[in-house]
Design a protein around this motif. Structure first.
Motif, PDB file in Angstrom:
ATOM      1  N   VAL A   1      -5.171  -8.971   4.315  1.00 47.50           N
ATOM      2  CA  VAL A   1      -6.302  -8.835   5.231  1.00 47.50           C
ATOM      3  C   VAL A   1      -7.555  -8.660   4.374  1.00 47.50           C
TER       4      VAL A   1
ATOM      5  N   LEU B   1      -6.940   6.022   0.250  1.00 45.88           N
ATOM      6  CA  LEU B   1      -7.218   4.596   0.040  1.00 45.88           C
ATOM      7  C   LEU B   1      -6.280   3.989  -0.994  1.00 45.88           C
TER       8      LEU B   1
ATOM      9  N   VAL C   1       3.005   3.781  -4.447  1.00 43.24           N
ATOM     10  CA  VAL C   1       2.465   5.142  -4.472  1.00 43.24           C
ATOM     11  C   VAL C   1       3.143   5.904  -5.601  1.00 43.24           C
TER      12      VAL C   1
ATOM     13  N   THR D   1      -0.833  12.019  -5.351  1.00 45.00           N
ATOM     14  CA  THR D   1      -0.363  10.656  -5.600  1.00 45.00           C
ATOM     15  C   THR D   1      -1.509   9.682  -5.379  1.00 45.00           C
TER      16      THR D   1
ATOM     17  N   PRO E   1      -9.807  -0.018   1.649  1.00 49.15           N
ATOM     18  CA  PRO E   1      -9.045  -0.034   2.892  1.00 49.15           C
ATOM     19  C   PRO E   1      -9.292  -1.369   3.583  1.00 49.15           C
TER      20      PRO E   1
ATOM     21  N   GLU F   1      -0.979  -6.058   6.710  1.00 46.47           N
ATOM     22  CA  GLU F   1      -1.268  -5.330   5.486  1.00 46.47           C
ATOM     23  C   GLU F   1      -0.032  -5.229   4.596  1.00 46.47           C
ATOM     24  N   SER F   2      -0.299  -4.875   3.332  1.00 46.91           N
ATOM     25  CA  SER F   2       0.764  -4.809   2.326  1.00 46.91           C
ATOM     26  C   SER F   2       1.848  -3.792   2.695  1.00 46.91           C
TER      27      SER F   2
END
Ligand code: TXA
Ligand code: MG
Length: 348
Positions: A37, A65, A101, A118, A143, A181-182
């Motif tokens: 996106v 983010l 993450v 993280t 984002p 999104e990913s």
């Protein structure tokens, strides 16, 4: 004022990107296409700029983010350690629609991670995103470039609809490909856990790391706050959305559409191509429903790439409610589409 630069998505003009990169380095807010996106980018190490980004989106400060970099080596200064699983996944899936993450380093501002210990990192595959990151030479927190809780933007026009006048620049590189999104994978705990499903599926991840789990299965949490992108209501159109699953989904959808139309409501309908003949019965009714085809039901890549644009299109046409068919299946995109439709239809 928000400037718009149009670039060729495959071979973007370096001079145009140099200008955008300079804007980022100076603390500006720059929207750019990724393969998933459009993202709203900001210099990730510039705290004041990151705060402006939260303001522009209307995003709560406790929603961390994703930091975008152009190569695995650029991740090293941002994390405590590039673990072996992270290295393997990066080698297989980057550049691409996977976010990792990991425990963060001291360099990443609290504003980016919402105070978590993280940090989420991704190397995007879109040529415009890659060239921009390389030209900027700094990590870019980004984002999705929508107002908070709205459907993510898959075209530059969606970004402008939400954020015109609130950000410095939009790089228009045409429609994005993946459309959702990913995949967000948490590698910070004992069990690698998918926090958000995306095009990189559970099976694809398990081929590299056999013990990956979905969030929600009984895995111990890493102690982090629940990922705020997993808010129940998210990605939502303004009109209330109802999703129909199961073998009689289209029949039930039609029945409800007829009832709403009979009450004078303007109805938006989101279906697969093959549902179209069954809709002939409602197409002639007044007020005439607005119907959007997402593509053949088996072509989930096409469905995913059209999903958010369809929700925005129906909203823009001023419908009172939206009825959508669900898409069954177990592969990555089916899971991701179901997840987004569920959140988009959740009550606030
Ligand atoms: O495809 C994408 O991921 C797009 C493009 C622009 O890269 N970006 C995107 O960002 O969707 P955003 O902010 O809309 O979603 C980021 C997600 C949120 O669910 C957020 O909670 C989660 O990533 N996230 C970020 N940092 C995290 C962290 N340290 N721990 C857990 N979740 C995190
Ligand atoms: Mg988002």
């Amino acid at each position: 004022m928000t400037d718009v630069i149009r670039v060729d998505p495959a071979t973007p003009d370096p001079a145009a990107l140099a200008e955008a990169a300079e804007c980022l380095r100076r603390g500006g807010l720059v929207a750019f296409p990724t393969e998933t996106v459009y993202g709203l980018g900001v210099h990730a190490l510039d705290r004041a700029a990151v705060r402006r980004l939260f303001e522009a989106k209307g995003r709560p400060a406790n929603d961390p983010l994703i930091v975008h970099v152009d190569a695995v080596e650029r991740m090293e200064p941002l994390v405590a350690q590039v673990t072996e699983p992270a290295r393997q996944l990066a080698a297989r899936f980057w550049p691409g629609p996977l976010t990792l993450v990991l425990p963060r380093s001291g360099r990443v501002p609290d504003e980016v991670t919402a105070g978590l210990n993280t940090v989420a990192i991704r190397v995007p595959a879109h040529p415009v995103a890659r060239a921009l990151l390389t030209a900027a030479g700094v990590p870019v927190a980004a984002p999705s470039a929508n107002l908070f809780s709205r459907p993510s933007p898959t075209r530059a026009s969606h970004v402008l609809d939400d954020l015109s006048g609130r950000i410095d620049l939009v790089i228009d590189g045409g429609p994005t490909q993946v459309g959702v999104e990913s995949t967000v994978l948490d590698l910070s705990g004992d069990v690698p856990t998918i926090l958000r499903p995306g095009a990189v599926s559970l099976d694809m991840l398990r081929a590299i790391l056999p013990h990956v789990e979905r969030r929600g299965s009984d895995t111990p949490s890493s102690g982090a706050l629940p990922s705020p992108g997993l808010l129940e209501r998210h990605y939502s159109p303004r009109a209330p959305l109802t999703v129909y699953d199961g073998s009689d989904a289209v029949a039930r959808l039609l029945r409800d559409a007829c009832a709403s139309i009979a009450q004078g409501q303007r109805v938006g309908i989101m279906v697969a191509d093959e549902d179209r003949p069954a809709l002939a019965s409602v197409e002639g009714l007044a007020p005439r429903p607005t119907i959007v085809d997402l593509g053949p039901a088996h072509d989930l890549a096409r469905v995913a790439s059209r999903l958010y644009a369809a929700l925005r299109e129906l909203d823009a046409s001023g419908v009172d409610r939206i009825l959508a068919r669900g898409f069954p299946g177990d592969e990555g995109l089916a899971t991701a589409i179901r997840d987004r439709l569920r959140r988009a239809s959740a009550q606030s």
